[in-house]
Scaffold this motif. Structure first.
Motif, mmCIF file in Angstrom:
data_model
loop_
_atom_site.group_PDB
_atom_site.id
_atom_site.type_symbol
_atom_site.label_atom_id
_atom_site.label_comp_id
_atom_site.label_asym_id
_atom_site.label_seq_id
_atom_site.Cartn_x
_atom_site.Cartn_y
_atom_site.Cartn_z
ATOM 1 N N TYR A 1 3.117 3.948 6.776
ATOM 2 C CA TYR A 1 3.007 2.785 6.696
ATOM 3 C C TYR A 1 3.432 1.001 7.375
ATOM 4 O O TYR A 1 2.531 0.452 7.666
ATOM 5 N N ASN B 1 -7.421 -4.031 1.210
ATOM 6 C CA ASN B 1 -6.862 -3.934 0.205
ATOM 7 C C ASN B 1 -6.739 -4.730 -0.479
ATOM 8 O O ASN B 1 -6.237 -6.031 -0.195
ATOM 9 N N ILE C 1 1.168 -1.655 -0.342
ATOM 10 C CA ILE C 1 -0.261 -0.195 0.076
ATOM 11 C C ILE C 1 0.782 1.013 0.196
ATOM 12 O O ILE C 1 0.571 2.310 -0.724
ATOM 13 N N LYS D 1 -1.724 -3.380 16.106
ATOM 14 C CA LYS D 1 -2.157 -1.815 15.512
ATOM 15 C C LYS D 1 -2.858 -0.946 16.231
ATOM 16 O O LYS D 1 -2.613 0.535 16.080
ATOM 17 N N ASP E 1 12.259 2.177 4.386
ATOM 18 C CA ASP E 1 12.057 0.918 4.165
ATOM 19 C C ASP E 1 12.466 0.842 5.128
ATOM 20 O O ASP E 1 14.033 0.261 4.333
ATOM 21 N N SER F 1 2.247 -6.911 8.607
ATOM 22 C CA SER F 1 1.393 -6.816 7.935
ATOM 23 C C SER F 1 0.358 -7.892 8.131
ATOM 24 O O SER F 1 -0.807 -8.449 8.164
ATOM 25 N N ASP G 1 15.274 1.182 9.270
ATOM 26 C CA ASP G 1 14.471 0.748 10.474
ATOM 27 C C ASP G 1 14.074 2.326 11.068
ATOM 28 O O ASP G 1 14.285 2.331 11.225
ATOM 29 N N VAL G 2 12.205 1.860 11.081
ATOM 30 C CA VAL G 2 11.440 2.294 12.157
ATOM 31 C C VAL G 2 11.659 2.912 13.585
ATOM 32 O O VAL G 2 11.653 3.599 14.812
ATOM 33 N N TYR H 1 -1.457 -9.996 15.303
ATOM 34 C CA TYR H 1 -0.663 -8.773 14.852
ATOM 35 C C TYR H 1 -1.791 -6.801 14.649
ATOM 36 O O TYR H 1 -1.686 -6.280 15.409
HETATM 37 P P1 NAD Z 1 3.536 -4.840 3.417
HETATM 38 O O1 NAD Z 1 3.336 -6.186 4.143
HETATM 39 O O2 NAD Z 1 2.724 -5.197 1.970
HETATM 40 O O3 NAD Z 1 4.258 -3.212 3.277
HETATM 41 C C1 NAD Z 1 4.962 -3.725 4.656
HETATM 42 C C2 NAD Z 1 6.004 -3.013 4.338
HETATM 43 O O4 NAD Z 1 7.430 -1.887 5.878
HETATM 44 C C3 NAD Z 1 7.380 -3.392 4.329
HETATM 45 O O5 NAD Z 1 8.090 -2.932 3.045
HETATM 46 C C4 NAD Z 1 8.264 -3.477 4.759
HETATM 47 O O6 NAD Z 1 9.255 -3.492 4.702
HETATM 48 C C5 NAD Z 1 8.088 -2.125 6.123
HETATM 49 N N1 NAD Z 1 8.747 -2.298 6.667
HETATM 50 C C6 NAD Z 1 8.352 -3.626 8.207
HETATM 51 N N2 NAD Z 1 9.053 -3.364 9.319
HETATM 52 C C7 NAD Z 1 10.362 -2.359 8.899
HETATM 53 C C8 NAD Z 1 10.580 -1.615 9.917
HETATM 54 N N3 NAD Z 1 10.823 -2.115 10.988
HETATM 55 N N4 NAD Z 1 10.814 -0.335 9.893
HETATM 56 C C9 NAD Z 1 10.792 0.219 8.300
HETATM 57 N N5 NAD Z 1 9.974 -0.896 7.357
HETATM 58 C C10 NAD Z 1 9.536 -1.401 7.625
HETATM 59 O O7 NAD Z 1 2.314 -4.016 4.344
HETATM 60 P P2 NAD Z 1 0.731 -3.476 3.135
HETATM 61 O O8 NAD Z 1 0.057 -4.103 3.148
HETATM 62 O O9 NAD Z 1 1.111 -2.491 2.414
HETATM 63 O O10 NAD Z 1 0.390 -2.618 4.982
HETATM 64 C C11 NAD Z 1 1.071 -1.435 4.809
HETATM 65 C C12 NAD Z 1 -0.099 -0.319 6.142
HETATM 66 O O11 NAD Z 1 -1.233 -0.341 6.628
HETATM 67 C C13 NAD Z 1 0.003 -1.881 8.172
HETATM 68 O O12 NAD Z 1 0.388 -0.411 8.286
HETATM 69 C C14 NAD Z 1 -0.898 -1.808 8.082
HETATM 70 O O13 NAD Z 1 -1.289 -2.423 9.247
HETATM 71 C C15 NAD Z 1 -1.650 -1.023 6.854
HETATM 72 N N6 NAD Z 1 -2.846 -1.718 6.277
HETATM 73 C C16 NAD Z 1 -3.257 -2.973 4.965
HETATM 74 C C17 NAD Z 1 -4.220 -3.323 5.020
HETATM 75 C C18 NAD Z 1 -4.018 -4.156 4.229
HETATM 76 O O14 NAD Z 1 -4.974 -4.841 3.552
HETATM 77 N N7 NAD Z 1 -3.652 -4.813 3.147
HETATM 78 C C19 NAD Z 1 -5.248 -2.820 5.390
HETATM 79 C C20 NAD Z 1 -5.953 -1.811 6.252
HETATM 80 C C21 NAD Z 1 -4.655 -0.779 6.910
#
Ligand code: NAD
Ligand code: TDX
Length: 341
Positions: free
Chosen positions: A78, A178, A13, A152, A33, A82, A58-59, A148
């Motif tokens: 973001y 999503n 996302i 959150k 990232d 996840s 890393d965050v 998880y």
């Molecule tokens: P994803 O797993 O595809 O991507 C997560 C990204 O975060 C990756 O690029 C990863 O390398 C990075 N990451 C992980 N740990 C990290 C760290 N310690 N430091 C820096 N970067 C780090 O996730 P997504 O599905 O794209 O979700 C993104 C956000 O949206 C999340 O916060 C998730 O909770 C939220 N969200 C997701 C959905 C969904 O349907 N996928 C729905 C609502 C909310």
């Protein structure tokens, strides 16, 4: 024009948001990232180098976070672990990234007075009955079910506390499930599309009756930008697109679009604690900020998503085998823990 810091921008996302911002605004974007297994830098191929850069980090790393936050006008957070199934196998990275990582960013935002938008999920509200008509609103009490979603929920609470106690300029959005291109093959829709494309039958947990409220990732991005630019500071906004479907219905669409028999799937062991139904009431976003989703027809959005996976096996096939190996080991662990309890 603003300088945006997007954490997790190499994920599904986050990368959609980065492309959306570069295509629709004058803002520049830095992605921070960690490039975990879930990231794919190819999702950011071809972006304008004058307005976009990627920093690997890393965050939880306060030094790099402080440096980057001090150089930007806004943070859109973001980055997260996840995937629910992974959180059942090993919750620790979820606590570290989702809770401690958010804390680290909040401290930097507080120190440098930077605008902060927090990306969260409808899963913080727990689940709804399968046959009910109720939906989550911004007033629904938090009741997360999985490691998880509990992390959150914890991160949302930290944002609220930092806004109230320290006066940071924060907004929060909680979005439903999503779908769209560039989603990791561990997630339901891409897993089943790529299973079929690889000659494997789709796997439905339990009876396949659980309901998710689907939204196209680009609608999510448009809503986040609207909140970032026009949302009221301190507020939470729910994001959804009236997309409730049972998992069986979704599999039915995928099988039909790919020309397979409607019964061509397997029912497998259910996810422990599996949330029954999610549904979003996004009236606040619609009435306050005038936002509505563009992808209102799920089947046509899904058709385009399937076409994308058919045309871009180079993007997903390197992750497919490792993902299915991880699933196989998780299933063994769940079966073993059920036998021993
Ligand atoms: P994803 O797993 O595809 O991507 C997560 C990204 O975060 C990756 O690029 C990863 O390398 C990075 N990451 C992980 N740990 C990290 C760290 N310690 N430091 C820096 N970067 C780090 O996730 P997504 O599905 O794209 O979700 C993104 C956000 O949206 C999340 O916060 C998730 O909770 C939220 N969200 C997701 C959905 C969904 O349907 N996928 C729905 C609502 C909310
Ligand atoms: O193989 C599968 N078979 C199956 O039936 C998989 C991977 C999932 N499922 C079911 C479980 C859920 O009912 O499909 C539904 C969707 O599963 P996921 O894609 O794992 O998503 P979900 O657990 O609903 O969480 C997603 O939406 C909210 C995202 O992963 C989260 O990051 C987001 O917060």
């Amino acid at each position: 024009m603003s300088k945006l810091l997007v954490t997790g921008g190499a994920g599904f996302i986050g990368s959609n948001f980065v492309r959306y911002v570069l295509d629709n605004t004058e803002h520049s974007v830095t992605v921070l990232d960690k490039l975990t297994y879930a990231a794919n830098v190819a999702s950011l191929d071809g972006l304008d180098a004058q307005r976009f850069s990627l920093v690997k980090g890393d965050v939880k790393d306060a030094q790099i976070v402080d440096q980057l936050v001090s150089e930007h006008d806004a943070v859109i957070h973001y980055a997260a672990e996840s995937h629910n199934d992974n959180s059942l196998e090993d919750p620790r990275p979820f606590i570290e990234t989702n809770v401690v990582g958010t804390y680290t960013l909040l401290e930097a935002v507080r120190r440098f007075g930077v605008r902060y938008h927090h990306i969260s999920t409808d899963e913080v509200y727990g689940d709804l009955t399968l046959d009910g008509v109720e939906r989550f609103t911004e007033a629904t009490p938090y009741n997360p079910s999985s490691p998880y979603s509990s992390t959150k929920a914890a991160s949302d609470m930290l944002v609220r506390a930092w806004a109230r106690s320290f006066g940071i300029s924060a907004t929060i959005s909680n979005c439903s499930n999503n779908y769209g291109p560039y989603q990791h093959v561990e997630k339901f829709i891409p897993r089943q599309i790529t299973n079929i494309l690889s000659g494997v039958r789709p796997k439905l947990y339990g009876a396949g009756e659980n309901v998710r409220d689907w939204i196209h990732a680009s609608d999510h991005s448009a809503a986040v930008l609207q909140i970032l630019e026009h949302g009221r500071i301190g507020e939470t906004y729910l994001i959804g697109a009236d997309g409730q479907k049972s998992n069986r219905e979704v599999i039915g669409f995928i099988l039909k679009i790919l020309g397979r028999d409607k019964d061509d799937f397997d029912l497998v062991a259910d996810r422990p604690g599996h949330d029954l139904r999610y549904a979003i009431d996004y009236s606040k976003l619609r009435t306050e900020l005038g936002w509505t989703p563009r992808f209102s027809d799920f089947e046509s959005g899904l058709t385009r998503t399937i076409q994308w996976y058919e045309s871009n096996a180079w993007w997903w096939s390197p992750q497919k085998e490792a993902t299915e190996t991880r699933y196989a080991s998780q299933n063994t662990q769940i079966r073993e823990s059920k036998t021993s309890s």
